[in-house]
Each structure stands twice: as structure tokens, then as C-alpha cells.
Design an enzyme around this catalytic site. Structure first.
Site, PDB file in Angstrom:
ATOM      1  NE  ARG A  95      24.187  -3.254  14.154  1.00  0.00           N
ATOM      2  CZ  ARG A  95      25.483  -3.036  13.976  1.00  0.00           C
ATOM      3  NH1 ARG A  95      26.057  -1.992  14.549  1.00  0.00           N
ATOM      4  NH2 ARG A  95      26.196  -3.869  13.252  1.00  0.00           N
ATOM      5  CE  LYS A 111       1.572   3.613  11.186  1.00  0.00           C
ATOM      6  NZ  LYS A 111       0.529   3.411  10.172  1.00  0.00           N
ATOM      7  CD  GLU A 146      -4.608  11.961   7.452  1.00  0.00           C
ATOM      8  OE1 GLU A 146      -5.285  11.461   8.366  1.00  0.00           O
ATOM      9  OE2 GLU A 146      -4.110  11.284   6.524  1.00  0.00           O
ATOM     10  CE  LYS A 157      -0.428   9.219  14.166  1.00  0.00           C
ATOM     11  NZ  LYS A 157       0.159   9.324  12.845  1.00  0.00           N
ATOM     12  CD  GLU A 207      -0.722   0.636  12.154  1.00  0.00           C
ATOM     13  OE1 GLU A 207       0.293   0.264  11.576  1.00  0.00           O
ATOM     14  OE2 GLU A 207      -1.518   1.452  11.691  1.00  0.00           O
ATOM     15  NE  ARG A 252       0.480   3.613  16.333  1.00  0.00           N
ATOM     16  CZ  ARG A 252       1.596   4.126  15.808  1.00  0.00           C
ATOM     17  NH1 ARG A 252       1.726   4.283  14.530  1.00  0.00           N
ATOM     18  NH2 ARG A 252       2.584   4.437  16.563  1.00  0.00           N
ATOM     19  CG  ASN A 311      -6.004   2.926   9.305  1.00  0.00           C
ATOM     20  OD1 ASN A 311      -5.154   3.730   8.949  1.00  0.00           O
ATOM     21  ND2 ASN A 311      -5.703   1.718   9.751  1.00  0.00           N
ATOM     22  CG  HIS A 361      -6.668   6.607   6.044  1.00  0.00           C
ATOM     23  ND1 HIS A 361      -7.353   7.585   6.733  1.00  0.00           N
ATOM     24  CD2 HIS A 361      -5.412   7.092   5.885  1.00  0.00           C
ATOM     25  CE1 HIS A 361      -6.531   8.601   6.977  1.00  0.00           C
ATOM     26  NE2 HIS A 361      -5.350   8.334   6.469  1.00  0.00           N
ATOM     27  CG  HIS A 415      -4.277   3.797   0.592  1.00  0.00           C
ATOM     28  ND1 HIS A 415      -3.772   2.538   0.376  1.00  0.00           N
ATOM     29  CD2 HIS A 415      -3.233   4.649   0.504  1.00  0.00           C
ATOM     30  CE1 HIS A 415      -2.466   2.634   0.162  1.00  0.00           C
ATOM     31  NE2 HIS A 415      -2.105   3.890   0.240  1.00  0.00           N
ATOM     32  CG  HIS A 440      -2.711  10.636   2.464  1.00  0.00           C
ATOM     33  ND1 HIS A 440      -3.028   9.315   2.266  1.00  0.00           N
ATOM     34  CD2 HIS A 440      -2.857  10.873   3.787  1.00  0.00           C
ATOM     35  CE1 HIS A 440      -3.340   8.770   3.435  1.00  0.00           C
ATOM     36  NE2 HIS A 440      -3.245   9.692   4.366  1.00  0.00           N
TER      37      HIS A 440
END
Ligand SMILES: NC(=O)c1ccc[n+]([C@@H]2O[C@H](COP(=O)([O-])OP(=O)(O)OC[C@H]3O[C@@H](n4cnc5c(N)ncnc54)[C@H](O)[C@@H]3O)[C@@H](O)[C@H]2O)c1
Ligand SMILES: [Zn+2]
Length: 342
Positions: free
Chosen positions: A117, A139, A180, A216, A226, A230, A234, A237, A241, A251
């Protein structure tokens, strides 16, 4: 050495250290009860990096190699890894150290978040993209039923960014991270953009990384899970994407193309006049797509940022002034035409 923090609910969730040769320093946070550390890495990452991290540990440790790139983010790999952790007797106070690019830190973080956990994770990002983006923000995830569909928000206790390791990267891998980093500049830091404009051949790694992480960490601390701010991360993106998937490119390259499209919409809606295309091209990043228009369009409309009011995109009124706007099919067509899809 520079230090940054991600805070959540008033507590420090992640300490981020940036500087040369940091992999030769002890990387683990001081804590009692730790019996061992498990270092995860991949065959495509110079083995010496994981070995240097291991050499700095007083604790008992094991280095495990997962398959390269996103092959490590497969459920079968994760299941086998849980068995290995059980075999090693990895317990609540032990630590998983992820040494690698974004694929490796994503899976290391996911396994650390779910084993017993949740146990402590430490990341040593070894690609530019992981250093400025994937390793920062909590993330984690694997590719099950689709890319990154299974995961958890879980912050590593520490992120160690060794800028000498990043300096030694092959240019193609460095560039993906530059995309990025300059994106981060576009949404929040004009000086960061200027670093790329001034030295497109060899932008200064340490300053780029420091500035990108500062932004960031700040955005993430404000919007931990998010739900709001946030989203500005993007930029580039939404279309990027879709191009990434349809064209099958990296990417970073896809984000570059996506920023060209978003830049064109920014010009149209806000009179944004920075030469995004020339800047990206001078870095050796692609600015046109070679993909099927219909397939890209289809994927953009499926984009998960879509809400009941339609498609949302991040545009720029000026550098450092992002705007989240709803776009129509006509707007989208303008953006796609700017990247050669018409
Ligand atoms: N969690 C997040 O917020 C987040 C954000 C962006 C991307 N990601 C994920 O990150 C992944 C992409 O990360 P990436 O671009 O770092 O790619 P990657 O992790 O697939 O690594 C790219 C290649 O570089 C090699 N490599 C790594 N370090 C190296 C080094 N020091 N020298 C030479 N080669 C090296 C790897 O072995 C691999 O072959 C994707 O899985 C993506 O989903 C996650
Ligand atoms: Zn990205």
C-alpha cells in the site's frame, strides 16, 4: 547544487536536488527502519549510473533490470516485480530507487505506490524529459488497457537530478526533453525560452533543468491532483498527443509539433507573435507532421481534456500568459494546417 520542493497540504512531499555528479552522493532520505533499497533500471540506461547510485548506499541493496522503454510499463513486468520484492522481503520502511527515463520512473513510482500500500520512492531521472517532466509531479502509471490508464498520484520522497548525466546524453534523447523544457518556458518563464534562443546548438543543461523544475514544482504544489492550474502544462499536448500516436514518433517530437499548432491558434486568437516555429526548428525539433489528417482529427476530439463544452486547449496570449480556451472544429483545422495537415 540547487534544491526545490513540492509541497502538498503544507507538507514537503518531494525534495528535488539538481547538480553535477549527484549520483555519487548518498541519494536516500535519512529515515529509520530502512533495511534495504531496491534499485530499478533498464538495459538501455548506462549500467554505470545505477552502479554509482548503489556505491553510495550504506544499506543492503539489489539492482533489478526491467525491460527497456515502455516495455517496462507492462502489467506482466509489474506482476513479476512484485514477486521479486516478495522474494527479497521488501518491507514498509524500505525504498525503491528508480534510475532511468520517464518509463522507468513511471513504473518504479507505481510499484512503490502499490507495494504494501505504498513504500518510499526515490527517482534518479537519466533522460532530459524525465528530469524536467516525468519525474516531477507525482503521476505514476503503467500501460494497461491503454497508455498510462492505470496509475496513482504518488510523490517520490526525493528526486536526484545529476546534470552531468544529462549533459552526456545522446542529442536525440536530449532534444526530446528540450521540447518539454521550452514548453515550460512558453507557459511560465520567458528567460527559459531565451536560453534556447541564445544557444540553440547547446542550451545550458543545468539552467534549463533548474528553471523547468522550478516552474513545474510550483504548478504542481498549487494543484496537487490536477484539477486546475496544472492544465497549463498541456500546452502543445492536445494536438501533439494525437500526432504522437498516429505518426508513431517520440513524445518530445510530438509536443514540438503540437506547440506549432497551438502557436498558430494563439496568433489567431491573441495576436501572439513569438516565432515558435523557427525556435523549435533551430533546436532540431520537428515542426510539421507526417500523418493522416482524419486520424489525427479523430484522436484530438477523443482527447481526455475535452469537456461538455467541447475541446479545450492551452494557448498563449504572450509568453508566460497561458489561456485555456474552447476551440471549434474550424480552429482545429487552422492548427492542423499549420503543421502541414490540411
Ligand atoms: N509521469 C509523468 O508525469 C510523465 C510525463 C511525461 C512522460 N511520462 C512517461 O515517460 C516515458 C517517456 O520517458 P523518456 O522520454 O525519458 O523515455 P524512456 O524512459 O523510454 O527512455 C528513452 C530511451 O533512453 C534510454 N536512456 C535513458 N537514460 C539514458 C542515458 N542516460 N543515456 C543513454 N540512454 C538513456 C532508455 O533506455 C530508452 O531507450 C513515457 O512512458 C511517458 O508516458 C510520464
Ligand atoms: Zn509531455
Amino acid at each position: 547544487m540547487s534544491k526545490f520542493e513540492i509541497t502538498a497540504n503544507g507538507r514537503v512531499a518531494t525534495e528535488i536536488l539538481v547538480g553535477p555528479a549527484l549520483v555519487d552522493e548518498p541519494v536516500l532520505p535519512v529515515r529509520s527502519g530502512r533495511q534495504q533499497a531496491v534499485i530499478l533500471t533498464q538495459p538501455g540506461i548506462p549500467r554505470a549510473i545505477a552502479e554509482r547510485v548503489a556505491a553510495g548506499l550504506d544499506e543492503q541493496h539489489t539492482i533489478l533490470e526491467l525491460p527497456d522503454r515502455d516495455e517496462a510499463k507492462r502489467w506482466e513486468v509489474v506482476a513479476e516485480l512484485y514477486e521479486s520484492l516478495a522474494g527479497l522481503g521488501v518491507a514498509r520502511h524500505d525504498t525503491i530507487v528508480g534510475v532511468g527515463g520517464g518509463a522507468l520512473t513511471d513504473v518504479a513510482g507505481f510499484v512503490a505506490a502499490t507495494w504494501l500500500r505504498g513504500i518510499e520512492a526515490v527517482y534518479v531521472p537519466t533522460t532530459m524529459l524525465a528530469a524536467v517532466d516525468a519525474a516531477i509531479g507525482g503521476k505514476t502509471g503503467i500501460n494497461l488497457a491503454g497508455k498510462n490508464l492505470v496509475g496513482a498520484f504518488a510523490h517520490p520522497a526525493k528526486v536526484i537530478v545529476d546534470t552531468a548525466v544529462l549533459d552526456a546524453l545522446p542529442l536525440t534523447i536530449k532534444r526530446e526533453g528540450w521540447a518539454e523544457a521550452i514548453k515550460t518556458g512558453f507557459i511560465a518563464d520567458r528567460d527559459l525560452v531565451q536560453l534556447f534562443v541564445d544557444s540553440p546548438e547547446d542550451p545550458p543543461t543545468e539552467e534549463i533543468v533548474r528553471r523547468s523544475i522550478a516552474v513545474k514544482a510550483d504548478v504542481v504544489s498549487e494543484d496537487f491532483t490536477e484539477t486546475g492550474r496544472r492544465m497549463i502544462l498541456n500546452f502543445g499536448h492536445t494536438i501533439g498527443h494525437a500526432v504522437e500516436i498516429v505518426q508513431g514518433i517520440s513524445h518530445g517530437e510530438a509536443v514540438s509539433i503540437g506547440m506549432v499548432a497551438a502557436g498558430e491558434l494563439s496568433r489567431d486568437k491573441f495576436g501572439f507573435d513569438f516565432p515558435i516555429n523557427a525556435t523549435l526548428a533551430s533546436l532540431g525539433l520537428p515542426i510539421v507532421a507526417e500523418a493522416d489528417l482524419k486520424a489525427v482529427e479523430h484522436l484530438v476530439w477523443l482527447d481526455k481534456k475535452r469537456d461538455s463544452a467541447g475541446l479545450q486547449m492551452v494557448l498563449l496570449a504572450e509568453i508566460g500568459v497561458p489561456q485555456i480556451v474552447h476551440v471549434t472544429a474550424d480552429d482545429l483545422g487552422l492548427g492542423l494546417a499549420a503543421i502541414g495537415l490540411a
